[in-house]
Design an enzyme around this catalytic site. Structure first.
Site, PDB file in Angstrom:
ATOM      1  N   ARG A 239       0.842  -1.215   0.000  1.00  0.00           N
ATOM      2  CA  ARG A 239       0.000   0.000   0.000  1.00  0.00           C
ATOM      3  C   ARG A 239       0.869   1.253   0.000  1.00  0.00           C
ATOM      4  NH1 ARG A 239      -4.493  -1.804  -2.202  1.00  0.00           N
ATOM      5  NH2 ARG A 239      -5.175  -3.704  -1.162  1.00  0.00           N
ATOM      6  N   GLU A 346      -8.591   6.076  -9.428  1.00  0.00           N
ATOM      7  CA  GLU A 346      -7.500   5.647  -8.542  1.00  0.00           C
ATOM      8  C   GLU A 346      -6.616   6.869  -8.303  1.00  0.00           C
ATOM      9  OE1 GLU A 346      -5.745   1.792  -9.514  1.00  0.00           O
ATOM     10  OE2 GLU A 346      -3.770   2.666  -9.225  1.00  0.00           O
TER      11      GLU A 346
HETATM   12  C1  3EB Z   1      -6.037  -2.935  -5.780  1.00  0.00           C
HETATM   13  O1  3EB Z   1      -6.101  -2.815  -4.562  1.00  0.00           O
HETATM   14  C2  3EB Z   1      -6.107  -1.669  -6.620  1.00  0.00           C
HETATM   15  O2  3EB Z   1      -1.088  -4.161  -9.476  1.00  0.00           O
HETATM   16  O3  3EB Z   1       0.539  -2.819  -9.001  1.00  0.00           O
HETATM   17  C3  3EB Z   1      -3.398  -0.495  -7.023  1.00  0.00           C
HETATM   18  C4  3EB Z   1      -2.031  -0.314  -6.916  1.00  0.00           C
HETATM   19  C5  3EB Z   1      -3.888  -1.532  -7.779  1.00  0.00           C
HETATM   20  C6  3EB Z   1      -1.155  -1.190  -7.565  1.00  0.00           C
HETATM   21  C7  3EB Z   1      -0.672  -3.131  -8.994  1.00  0.00           C
HETATM   22  C8  3EB Z   1      -3.010  -2.394  -8.441  1.00  0.00           C
HETATM   23  C9  3EB Z   1      -1.635  -2.225  -8.326  1.00  0.00           C
HETATM   24  O4  3EB Z   1      -5.931  -4.041  -6.311  1.00  0.00           O
HETATM   25  C10 3EB Z   1      -5.359  -1.710  -7.896  1.00  0.00           C
END
Ligand code: 3EB
Length: 359
Positions: A239, A346
């Site tokens: 995160r 996003e």
């Molecule tokens: C999610 O929680 C949202 O595959 O590198 C957010 C940040 C998301 C990075 C990645 C995907 C990625 O799945 C999507």
């Protein structure tokens, strides 16, 4: 000039202090979102200090930002300008490290690099190839810790042989981390993955000599532990990741969306998704404070990059972000497909006490 204010307004007031603040600090890098004209001014003002640039929406990006590593992402810009640049500036002189297909530069702590791979093969093969090469490259230079990675490729939610292309991408990425001995969790970078135009996989990254700290969000399941309903291999991202040197902090917040636990909330409701995303960003920053993040208030500098599936949501999301983070926060707005078909937006963030030069 209203939009220019939203892009980089906060930094206006600090112009005099910028180079002093940048070079007087141990913070190894600073981020700015700049128009093409501002990039030219910036680069004249900080010669030899650009670690890397990323052009969004530009037709000939190399004309606007020559002589530094420059990634080009074919993704429409929703700010007033039709092209915008993300510029990573180093407090200390940078050294070019181009090698093979990599364009890269480093200072003593951090390496910026990018590569672009033609998608003339399966997406899992392309992401495996890209990531194994990235690990070989950063290991060879001894900047072996990925902090933050940006992944852009076309038709991200399209089906391919019964799996979404994003799931295929995750398979190759996951296998590359395993093949190169990276520990899921401890070695997982902050990241994002978005749908771009064109036919290439474009990846750029920041890597460091030191790992920084993993930061997760208590409201969300760690993505690297997502259940198999989202694909056979979980997405390899944290995160957030926090890099701290004495008195200086940079928090890289991954692409953040309207997900609680591992479920999408508020499908079809863009304002509710915006507010849930804001709650998630706040939760990650709060968690980073528990992990030792020191900056706050007047010392803190927040930059946001927002991806919208539909341009029609631009004004609404801009108002939500202004309300949440103040009118002076720098926001770059792009149009992109988010990696779940039910996500409408996003937002990624960089939160730090490093100065973000406007020019
Ligand atoms: C999610 O929680 C949202 O595959 O590198 C957010 C940040 C998301 C990075 C990645 C995907 C990625 O799945 C999507």
């Amino acid at each position: 000039m209203e939009k220019t204010q939203t892009v980089t307004g906060r930094v206006h007031r600090r112009d005099d202090r910028d180079l002093a603040a940048l070079s007087g600090s141990a913070a190894p890098l600073a981020l700015s979102y700049l128009t093409p004209v501002e990039v030219a001014v910036h680069r004249a003002r900080y010669p030899g200090r650009t670690l890397g640039a990323v052009a969004f929406g530009a037709e000939s990006p190399r004309d606007a930002a020559p002589d530094c590593p420059c990634a080009w992402v074919d993704m429409p810009v929703l700010n007033d300008e039709s092209a915008m640049f993300e510029v990573w500036t180093s407090a200390h002189p940078v050294v070019r490290e181009d090698a093979g297909e990599f364009v890269a530069a480093r200072n003593e702590d951090i390496l910026f690099g990018c590569l672009q791979i033609k998608l003339d093969r399966r997406l899992d093969a392309a992401s495996y190839l890209a990531y194994t090469r990235i690990f070989d490259f950063i290991d060879s230079l001894d900047y072996g810790h990925l902090l933050r990675v940006w992944n852009y490729f076309p038709r991200i939610t399209a089906d391919a042989d019964g799996l979404e292309r994003y799931a295929w991408f995750n398979i190759g990425r996951h296998r590359a981390f395993a093949a190169k001995g990276r520990v899921i969790g401890a070695d997982t970078p902050a990241a994002c993955a978005l749908g771009s135009r064109g036919n290439d996989l474009v990846i750029y990254f920041l890597a460091a000599k030191r790992a920084g700290q993993l930061v997760e969000n208590p409201r969300q399941t760690s993505a690297f532990r997502y259940p198999a309903q989202y694909g056979p291999c979980s997405p390899t991202f944290a995160r957030a990741r926090l890099l701290q040197t004495a008195g200086n902090s940079v928090l890289f917040v991954s692409g953040t969306a309207s997900i609680v636990g591992h479920a999408t909330l508020h499908p079809g409701n863009a304002p509710a998704q915006a507010n849930e995303t804001i709650a998630n960003i706040r939760a990650v920053i709060a968690q980073a404070r528990l992990a030792g993040l020191e900056c706050s208030g007047a010392n803190a500098n927040l930059l946001l990059k927002t991806y919208l599936r539909h341009p029609r949501d631009f004004a609404m999301v801009r108002d939500c972000l202004k309300q949440a983070f103040g009118p002076a926060t720098s926001v770059l707005y792009l149009q992109a497909d988010v990696c779940r078909a039910d996500l409408l937006l996003e937002v990624e963030a960089v939160y730090s006490n490093a100065f973000a030069p406007r020019h």
